[in-house]
Design a protein around this motif. Structure first.
Motif, PDB file in Angstrom:
ATOM      1  N   ILE A   1       0.870  -1.175   0.000  1.00 46.16           N
ATOM      2  CA  ILE A   1       0.000   0.000   0.000  1.00 46.16           C
ATOM      3  C   ILE A   1       0.905   1.223   0.000  1.00 46.16           C
ATOM      4  O   ILE A   1       1.670   1.443   0.942  1.00 46.16           O
ATOM      5  CB  ILE A   1      -0.925  -0.007   1.215  1.00 46.16           C
ATOM      6  N   ALA A   2       0.855   1.999  -1.060  1.00 45.16           N
ATOM      7  CA  ALA A   2       1.819   3.082  -1.286  1.00 45.16           C
ATOM      8  C   ALA A   2       1.409   4.355  -0.554  1.00 45.16           C
ATOM      9  O   ALA A   2       1.017   5.357  -1.161  1.00 45.16           O
ATOM     10  CB  ALA A   2       1.970   3.332  -2.782  1.00 45.16           C
ATOM     11  N   ASP A   3       1.535   4.339   0.787  1.00 50.63           N
ATOM     12  CA  ASP A   3       1.147   5.514   1.567  1.00 50.63           C
ATOM     13  C   ASP A   3       2.150   6.654   1.434  1.00 50.63           C
ATOM     14  O   ASP A   3       1.777   7.831   1.514  1.00 50.63           O
ATOM     15  CB  ASP A   3       0.914   5.150   3.032  1.00 50.63           C
ATOM     16  N   LEU A   4       3.437   6.336   1.192  1.00 54.64           N
ATOM     17  CA  LEU A   4       4.421   7.399   0.973  1.00 54.64           C
ATOM     18  C   LEU A   4       4.122   8.145  -0.328  1.00 54.64           C
ATOM     19  O   LEU A   4       4.217   9.376  -0.388  1.00 54.64           O
ATOM     20  CB  LEU A   4       5.837   6.821   0.929  1.00 54.64           C
ATOM     21  N   HIS A   5       3.758   7.414  -1.353  1.00 49.33           N
ATOM     22  CA  HIS A   5       3.380   8.038  -2.623  1.00 49.33           C
ATOM     23  C   HIS A   5       2.156   8.943  -2.449  1.00 49.33           C
ATOM     24  O   HIS A   5       2.025   9.967  -3.119  1.00 49.33           O
ATOM     25  CB  HIS A   5       3.072   6.975  -3.674  1.00 49.33           C
ATOM     26  N   SER A   6       1.256   8.541  -1.547  1.00 44.79           N
ATOM     27  CA  SER A   6       0.006   9.297  -1.355  1.00 44.79           C
ATOM     28  C   SER A   6       0.247  10.698  -0.813  1.00 44.79           C
ATOM     29  O   SER A   6      -0.585  11.596  -0.991  1.00 44.79           O
ATOM     30  CB  SER A   6      -0.918   8.545  -0.391  1.00 44.79           C
ATOM     31  N   MET A   7       1.384  10.894  -0.156  1.00 44.01           N
ATOM     32  CA  MET A   7       1.662  12.191   0.460  1.00 44.01           C
ATOM     33  C   MET A   7       1.820  13.315  -0.562  1.00 44.01           C
ATOM     34  O   MET A   7       1.706  14.486  -0.209  1.00 44.01           O
ATOM     35  CB  MET A   7       2.924  12.092   1.321  1.00 44.01           C
ATOM     36  N   ILE A   8       2.053  12.970  -1.822  1.00 42.57           N
ATOM     37  CA  ILE A   8       2.192  14.027  -2.827  1.00 42.57           C
ATOM     38  C   ILE A   8       0.861  14.710  -3.117  1.00 42.57           C
ATOM     39  O   ILE A   8       0.826  15.819  -3.656  1.00 42.57           O
ATOM     40  CB  ILE A   8       2.817  13.507  -4.147  1.00 42.57           C
ATOM     41  N   HIS A   9      -0.254  14.035  -2.762  1.00 41.87           N
ATOM     42  CA  HIS A   9      -1.568  14.630  -3.003  1.00 41.87           C
ATOM     43  C   HIS A   9      -2.377  14.843  -1.721  1.00 41.87           C
ATOM     44  O   HIS A   9      -3.323  15.629  -1.713  1.00 41.87           O
ATOM     45  CB  HIS A   9      -2.383  13.746  -3.953  1.00 41.87           C
ATOM     46  N   ILE A  10      -2.019  14.128  -0.657  1.00 37.66           N
ATOM     47  CA  ILE A  10      -2.767  14.239   0.598  1.00 37.66           C
ATOM     48  C   ILE A  10      -1.811  14.623   1.719  1.00 37.66           C
ATOM     49  O   ILE A  10      -0.840  13.907   1.992  1.00 37.66           O
ATOM     50  CB  ILE A  10      -3.466  12.905   0.946  1.00 37.66           C
ATOM     51  N   GLU A  11      -2.077  15.726   2.365  1.00 37.65           N
ATOM     52  CA  GLU A  11      -1.196  16.183   3.446  1.00 37.65           C
ATOM     53  C   GLU A  11      -1.622  15.643   4.810  1.00 37.65           C
ATOM     54  O   GLU A  11      -0.802  15.514   5.710  1.00 37.65           O
ATOM     55  CB  GLU A  11      -1.170  17.716   3.478  1.00 37.65           C
ATOM     56  N   ASN A  12      -2.884  15.322   4.964  1.00 41.69           N
ATOM     57  CA  ASN A  12      -3.404  14.862   6.246  1.00 41.69           C
ATOM     58  C   ASN A  12      -3.047  13.380   6.455  1.00 41.69           C
ATOM     59  O   ASN A  12      -3.574  12.505   5.774  1.00 41.69           O
ATOM     60  CB  ASN A  12      -4.921  15.050   6.291  1.00 41.69           C
ATOM     61  N   ILE A  13      -2.166  13.115   7.409  1.00 46.35           N
ATOM     62  CA  ILE A  13      -1.694  11.747   7.652  1.00 46.35           C
ATOM     63  C   ILE A  13      -2.820  10.852   8.160  1.00 46.35           C
ATOM     64  O   ILE A  13      -2.868   9.654   7.841  1.00 46.35           O
ATOM     65  CB  ILE A  13      -0.517  11.746   8.652  1.00 46.35           C
ATOM     66  N   LYS A  14      -3.756  11.407   8.930  1.00 47.92           N
ATOM     67  CA  LYS A  14      -4.887  10.605   9.418  1.00 47.92           C
ATOM     68  C   LYS A  14      -5.737  10.099   8.254  1.00 47.92           C
ATOM     69  O   LYS A  14      -6.221   8.972   8.267  1.00 47.92           O
ATOM     70  CB  LYS A  14      -5.746  11.435  10.378  1.00 47.92           C
ATOM     71  N   THR A  15      -5.892  10.948   7.248  1.00 44.77           N
ATOM     72  CA  THR A  15      -6.644  10.545   6.052  1.00 44.77           C
ATOM     73  C   THR A  15      -5.933   9.412   5.336  1.00 44.77           C
ATOM     74  O   THR A  15      -6.551   8.425   4.921  1.00 44.77           O
ATOM     75  CB  THR A  15      -6.822  11.741   5.092  1.00 44.77           C
ATOM     76  N   ILE A  16      -4.619   9.546   5.187  1.00 40.28           N
ATOM     77  CA  ILE A  16      -3.832   8.501   4.530  1.00 40.28           C
ATOM     78  C   ILE A  16      -3.935   7.188   5.296  1.00 40.28           C
ATOM     79  O   ILE A  16      -4.064   6.108   4.700  1.00 40.28           O
ATOM     80  CB  ILE A  16      -2.359   8.934   4.388  1.00 40.28           C
ATOM     81  N   LYS A  17      -3.890   7.268   6.631  1.00 37.30           N
ATOM     82  CA  LYS A  17      -3.969   6.058   7.451  1.00 37.30           C
ATOM     83  C   LYS A  17      -5.297   5.355   7.267  1.00 37.30           C
ATOM     84  O   LYS A  17      -5.360   4.127   7.104  1.00 37.30           O
ATOM     85  CB  LYS A  17      -3.758   6.407   8.925  1.00 37.30           C
ATOM     86  N   ASN A  18      -6.401   6.113   7.277  1.00 38.14           N
ATOM     87  CA  ASN A  18      -7.715   5.503   7.072  1.00 38.14           C
ATOM     88  C   ASN A  18      -7.832   4.921   5.664  1.00 38.14           C
ATOM     89  O   ASN A  18      -8.395   3.838   5.474  1.00 38.14           O
ATOM     90  CB  ASN A  18      -8.831   6.519   7.307  1.00 38.14           C
ATOM     91  N   ASN A  19      -7.279   5.649   4.689  1.00 34.81           N
ATOM     92  CA  ASN A  19      -7.300   5.145   3.322  1.00 34.81           C
ATOM     93  C   ASN A  19      -6.522   3.835   3.207  1.00 34.81           C
ATOM     94  O   ASN A  19      -6.884   2.949   2.423  1.00 34.81           O
ATOM     95  CB  ASN A  19      -6.688   6.173   2.369  1.00 34.81           C
ATOM     96  N   THR A  20      -5.452   3.726   3.985  1.00 37.64           N
ATOM     97  CA  THR A  20      -4.643   2.505   3.985  1.00 37.64           C
ATOM     98  C   THR A  20      -5.473   1.308   4.422  1.00 37.64           C
ATOM     99  O   THR A  20      -5.368   0.222   3.840  1.00 37.64           O
ATOM    100  CB  THR A  20      -3.424   2.666   4.929  1.00 37.64           C
ATOM    101  N   TYR A  21      -6.314   1.513   5.434  1.00 36.22           N
ATOM    102  CA  TYR A  21      -7.194   0.427   5.871  1.00 36.22           C
ATOM    103  C   TYR A  21      -8.153   0.013   4.752  1.00 36.22           C
ATOM    104  O   TYR A  21      -8.424  -1.172   4.550  1.00 36.22           O
ATOM    105  CB  TYR A  21      -8.002   0.858   7.099  1.00 36.22           C
ATOM    106  N   GLU A  22      -8.662   0.998   4.019  1.00 37.72           N
ATOM    107  CA  GLU A  22      -9.598   0.695   2.933  1.00 37.72           C
ATOM    108  C   GLU A  22      -8.926  -0.112   1.825  1.00 37.72           C
ATOM    109  O   GLU A  22      -9.509  -1.051   1.279  1.00 37.72           O
ATOM    110  CB  GLU A  22     -10.181   1.996   2.371  1.00 37.72           C
TER     111      GLU A  22
END
Length: 330
Positions: free
Chosen positions: A42-63
């Motif tokens: 799950i490319a959460d590091l890549h997601s940071m280029i479009h999403i700044e909120n880490i809590k959002t990224i974490k929840n998205n990771t679960y999905e």
């Protein structure tokens, strides 16, 4: 068995395009593979280029994790992990950053497209070097086949160039040259507006949304202005094209014939698509919603995968460090 690696950014639950072009073919390969020959992250590091909120990224990771498992991924057969849990990949990305030519990276199609669509003041260095981190994801594990969508082909080519460059520079085949794996049928999945399905374009069909939202998304599929009575072309209609990706051949032919005869409206076609998606993915949807209530279990699964991946990554990185004349890491 060739090593397979693929990942999806944690920008929310996978849409239909992700599922057809990446998840389903990757699960099929992984579940037939031998142990440690398939890497799915799950490319959460890549997601940071479009999403700044880490809590959002974490929840998205679960999905994302729940979606992979809902589609039957056998975690005993592959390494399934969160990208940020194996941060050794960022060290390798830095080495690549220092050797890959700036002029070549400027030519990346995805970056040039973003340059046209985003305010230049909001474009980060991370967005620019995205293909380098992707190359590190692949080359750290010597992955050989990479299931991707058509839009990612150039990024695989960048990874191939980097591998070739290092192999030539060191005088040894340190990196395997990866190859893209495309499902020809699903290599380009249209969104509701007829363009490539993408969360950034807000044209997705999200099978893991509620029935109400899913129906609303499908009802938003763009059509022409032909009346119910008029004959329609099934080869160019977006509803029909999406239906053709998931339905069996006999059902596809029946709907096409209704289009050609006339007396069949787009509303009816959209309802047929909605009902078939609900039917086809009923098990996966039920499994997904169940897993989303068990986030500690998802954390446990991802941690187990990360531990295995980290052991392989550290051994590989020590080998790379040796050739770059750095000390090994413990």
């Amino acid at each position: 068995m060739e090593k397979m690696l693929t990942g999806i950014r944690s920008t929310g639950s996978p849409h239909l395009g992700n599922i057809l072009s990446v998840i389903i073919p990757s699960v099929s390969i992984a579940n037939k593979s031998t142990k440690h020959s398939s890497f799915i992250f799950i490319a959460d590091l890549h997601s940071m280029i479009h999403i700044e909120n880490i809590k959002t990224i974490k929840n998205n990771t679960y999905e994302i994790a729940a979606a992979w498992l809902a589609f039957g991924l056998n975690i005993d057969n592959c390494l399934f992990y969160r990208q940020s849990d194996v941060s050794l990949v960022t060290e390798l990305a830095w080495y690549f950053n220092c050797f890959y030519p700036y002029k070549r990276l400027v030519l990346a199609h995805a970056f040039k497209k973003e340059m046209k669509e985003i305010d230049h003041g909001k474009i980060s260095v991370g967005l620019f070097t995205y293909p380098i981190l992707m190359a590190a994801d692949i080359l750290l594990y010597n992955a050989e086949i990479i299931p991707v969508g058509k839009d990612q082909l150039q990024h695989i080519e960048i990874a191939r160039r980097i591998a070739n460059y290092f192999n030539k520079k060191i005088g040894k085949k340190l990196f395997v040259i990866p190859n893209a794996f495309l499902q020809k049928k699903n290599m380009f999945v249209l969104g509701t507006d007829g363009k490539k399905m993408s969360k950034s374009k807000k044209n997705c069909i999200d099978i893991f949304s509620s029935d109400e939202i899913l129906k609303k998304q499908i009802m938003g599929i763009r059509t022409d202005n032909k009346s119910v009575e008029e004959k329609k072309n099934p080869e160019t209609d977006y509803i029909m094209l999406l239906y053709s990706l998931i339905a069996p051949l006999d059902k596809i032919e029946i709907m096409k014939e209704k289009y050609r005869k006339g007396g069949y409206g787009y509303y009816e076609a959209k309802i047929a698509l909605y009902e078939y998606i609900i039917h086809k993915f009923s098990y996966e949807r039920k499994k997904f919603f169940s897993l989303m209530k068990k986030k500690s279990f998802l954390d446990h699964i991802l941690a187990l995968g990360a531990k295995k991946a980290k052991n392989i990554a550290q051994e590989r990185l020590n080998c790379i460090r040796k050739h770059l004349k750095f000390n090994s890491i413990n």
